[in-house]
Write an enzyme that holds these catalytic residues in place. Structure first.
Site, short mmCIF file in Angstrom:
data_model
loop_
_atom_site.label_atom_id
_atom_site.label_comp_id
_atom_site.label_asym_id
_atom_site.label_seq_id
_atom_site.Cartn_x
_atom_site.Cartn_y
_atom_site.Cartn_z
N GLY A 8 -4.54 25.63 4.98
CA GLY A 8 -5.31 24.48 5.42
C GLY A 8 -4.51 23.56 6.33
O GLY A 8 -3.62 24.00 7.06
N SER A 9 -4.78 22.29 6.20
CA SER A 9 -4.29 21.31 7.18
C SER A 9 -2.78 21.24 7.29
O SER A 9 -2.27 20.66 8.25
CB SER A 9 -4.82 19.93 6.83
OG SER A 9 -6.21 19.98 6.70
#
Lengths: 589, 137
Positions: free
Chosen positions: A293-294
């Site tokens: 993810g981020s």
């Protein structure tokens, strides 16, 4: 020779005056006799020399045996450490010398069934002492007609005493070596375990099997037991709080790549690995591959800044979702208008990150990720290392999703070392479980980013913790910087809404990072205290904060008590933006 | 002459034989002692090894932290508890009020303190500036 001597004898009795006779005989000796005598003398001399030589050799040897070769006893007596005998497998210790694995002698019970008079009776009495072996099995073994059969290996001293007290004839003990793990499940995934014949089956025990079997010196790992404990404890607290199915964490020395702590939960007891299920034995930190993810926005932002395609003050429109292929890329918490790079990073805007990545292009992304070691298996000294899952082919849409951490699965250890390379001045050090000093690290490190890009990334990561999604990771006094990550898990080819990975990667102190801390919680579920959120900022960031504030003093990082956080509007990186509202509440994503 | 040397040699031989006998038995005794000592060393080493393992087992961080919670009043270290040596008050080792003639000054016959009471003022002042910058806005 005897004949020649006898030949000159007859003249002897006729002489009256001995001296005169001798003189005369000596004189009268003709060439033949003289020659015989000379031969005799020479032979005598040769024999004498030979004997003298042999005796000298024997004498020297005796002297050598008696006086000079007493060394082994001296050595044995004066050996400084408690060197075990030859066949023993070496210990594994942590960086401070705490024992993680050692070999202890244990008695094992065997029988000579031919000498056992009443197998059934003996089996019944034995089963009372050895409750984990059934009486039926014992009876079967004791009534076999072999001369040797194991009854139970690895008895406790108490069991040995009680078996002895039974006084059954035909039972014997044999001293065996048994691997013993004093730290139990704390370091189980790193150290691994061995089979009953002390052959390494997992972890360091397997990868250093031959080394451990062949040396006495203990093998020193880079782990710090205290930090390992703190990490494990905080992860298991988070796991319990968010009813997660698992967690993983890594603490790495940013300057050398040494793994100071590495945890994977749930863990197992290495003394009895057979009892643990495969889920517990699975090492999430190295074998587990996750779309992070981020957290990946760190690499995207660093790569676009490094390539020069994007400058720190550039603005990107994040108001409209991006449609590409059959995907729609949205922001978790949509924002209006244009954001600068620091804002995109600290609010973790997917749309803005995708725009940035597309400015630089696929090639920059591929090269950067490869240079950071995220496309090849991590070179850590464990047999359990997962190979990253890459998109094939690598299309534009893949570049877009990878820019915010979807579509590329890596393991936590390589992610941590890539983050370390981003913040430590731009030099990648391969992660290692063995100790490595800074000189060695400098020699083996590979430059990935320039020092200025690395410095910029440190500022951005600090910004994220000061004002952005990572606020809960701010350990007071340690200048923590980092990035949150939340990724939906793939289930049967689609992203599940309710199953996600919440992670946070942080480094401290951010002006000169010493350590990188990564925490990841697998499938956390939100609760009232977090308003139902189960994102990286709510779940994993507090873990990192606790780990840093507890482990910081142990690791010798000096806390500052004069940390000044300017008003957000006054921060040098954000000051140009007039539109930032003061009451923006950021849900971590 | 021959007899005298013969007797001397016989005596020497007898002495050497007796000496050899003594040395041999002494050596045997020492060998046995060495064997006992060596097996003791080995036993002690093994015991040491077991004890090290036990020490390590009893010093598990989890157990120590549990015991510390139960029996000690210690708490995790806070950043503000860490200070530099320079921040410590100065250590006064010399009497400050001594006069050159060795006499102690006195006020109306009552001697004044040998040391001037140390003033906290500068430190409080510097601490106050630290505290004001340390507070978060």
């Amino acid at each position: 020779m005897t004949e020649q001597v006898r030949a000159c004898r007859p003249c002897q009795p006729q002489d009256i005056d001995r001296r005169a006779a001798a003189r005369r005989r000596f004189l009268c000796m003709d060439g033949h006799r003289k020659e015989a005598l000379e031969t005799g003398r020479t032979r005598l001399l040769v024999a004498g020399v030979v004997f003298a030589f042999v005796f000298a050799v024997i004498g020297l040897r005796i002297l050598d045996l008696a006086a000079l070769s007493g060394a082994p006893s001296h050595v044995a007596a004066r050996h400084p450490d408690g060197a075990p005998h030859a066949a023993q497998r070496a210990d594994i210790v942590d960086r401070n010398g705490n024992i993680l694995a050692t070999t202890l002698p244990v008695p094992s019970l065997y029988a000579n069934p031919r000498e056992v008079a009443h197998p059934k009776d003996a089996a019944e009495r034995l089963s009372r002492v050895l409750p984990d072996v059934s009486p039926g099995e014992l009876a079967a073994r004791l009534s076999s007609d072999r001369a040797f059969i194991w009854l139970k290996r690895g008895l406790s001293p108490r069991q040995q005493y009680r078996v002895n007290r039974l006084g059954i004839p035909g039972l014997y003990f044999r001293e065996e070596e048994r691997r013993f793990y004093p730290q139990g499940d704390l370091t189980a995934h790193v150290v691994g375990f061995t089979d009953i014949d002390n052959k390494g089956l997992a972890g360091i025990e397997q990868s250093f099997d031959e080394v451990l079997a062949g040396q006495h010196r203990s093998l020193r790992l880079s782990l710090d037991l205290r930090v390992q404990h703190i990490l494990t404890e905080e992860l298991s607290k988070a796991m319990a709080e968010f009813r997660a199915i698992g967690a993983a964490g890594v603490v790495m020395d940013a300057r050398t790549g040494e793994l100071v702590a590495m945890a994977s939960l749930p863990s197992f007891n290495p003394a009895n690995p057979g009892a643990a299920d495969s889920e517990a034995r699975f090492n999430r930190a190295t074998l587990g591959l996750y779309e992070m993810g981020s957290v990946f926005k760190i690499f995207t932002t660093a790569s676009v800044l490094e390539s020069g395609a994007v400058r720190i003050g550039d603005r990107f429109d994040v108001s409209k979702p991006i449609r590409a292929a059959r995907f729609t890329i949205r922001d978790y918490k949509p924002k209006d208008g244009k954001l600068t790079v620091p804002e995109i990073f600290m609010y973790s805007s997917n749309i803005g990150t995708v725009h940035m990545a597309m400015e630089a292009g696929t090639e920059v992304q591929q090269n950067t990720l490869a240079a950071l070691g995220l496309t090849t298996p991590a070179s850590v000294e464990l047999p359990e290392v997962g190979t990253p899952m890459l998109p094939s082919p690598w299309r534009e849409i893949n570049t877009m999703t990878i820019s915010y951490g979807h579509g590329l699965a890596v393991n936590p250890v390589q992610l941590t070392s890539a983050v370390a390379a981003t913040v430590n001045g731009g030099v990648l050090h391969q992660p290692t479980l063995l100790t490595r000093d800074e000189a060695e690290a400098e020699a083996s490190g590979k430059r990935v980013f320039s020092a200025s890009t690395s410095g910029r990334m440190r500022q951005l990561m600090r910004l994220t913790v000061e004002y952005g999604t990572g606020g809960k990771a701010d350990a007071e006094g340690y200048l923590v910087g980092g990035k949150t990550g939340t990724a939906d898990k793939l289930r049967g080819g689609r992203y599940a809404r309710d199953a996600r990975i919440a992670s946070f990667v942080g480094a401290f102190p951010m002006d000169d990072p010493r350590y990188v801390v990564f925490a990841m919680v697998d499938e956390p579920k939100g609760h009232k205290g977090t308003f139902g959120f189960a994102t990286g900022g709510w779940v994993a960031a507090p873990v990192v904060r606790e780990v840093i504030s507890r482990a910081g003093p142990l690791l010798g990082v000096e806390p500052r008590d004069n940390v000044v956080v300017p008003e957000k509007e006054e921060h040098p990186l954000l000051v140009k933006v007039g539109a930032v509202k003061k009451d923006v509440r950021v849900a971590a994503r | 002459m021959i007899r005298v040397s013969l007797v001397i040699w016989l005596i020497v031989a007898a002495a050497v034989a007796v000496g050899l006998y003594q040395v041999k038995y002494e050596v045997q005794r020492l060998e046995e002692e060495l064997g006992v000592v060596q097996s003791n060393i080995q036993e002690n080493r093994e015991a040491l090894h077991v004890l090290e393992a036990e020490w390590s087992y009893l010093n598990r961080p989890a157990r120590l932290s549990r015991l510390a919670k139960e029996h000690l009043d210690l708490q995790p270290l806070q950043p503000k508890q860490v200070a530099h040596v320079q921040q410590l008050p100065p250590r006064i080792t010399e009497p400050e009020n001594a006069r050159a003639d060795g006499e102690w000054p006195s006020l109306d016959g009552v001697p004044v303190p040998r040391r001037r009471p140390w003033s906290l003022q500068p430190q409080i002042a510097s601490g106050a500036t630290l505290a004001s910058t340390g507070d978060r806005p």
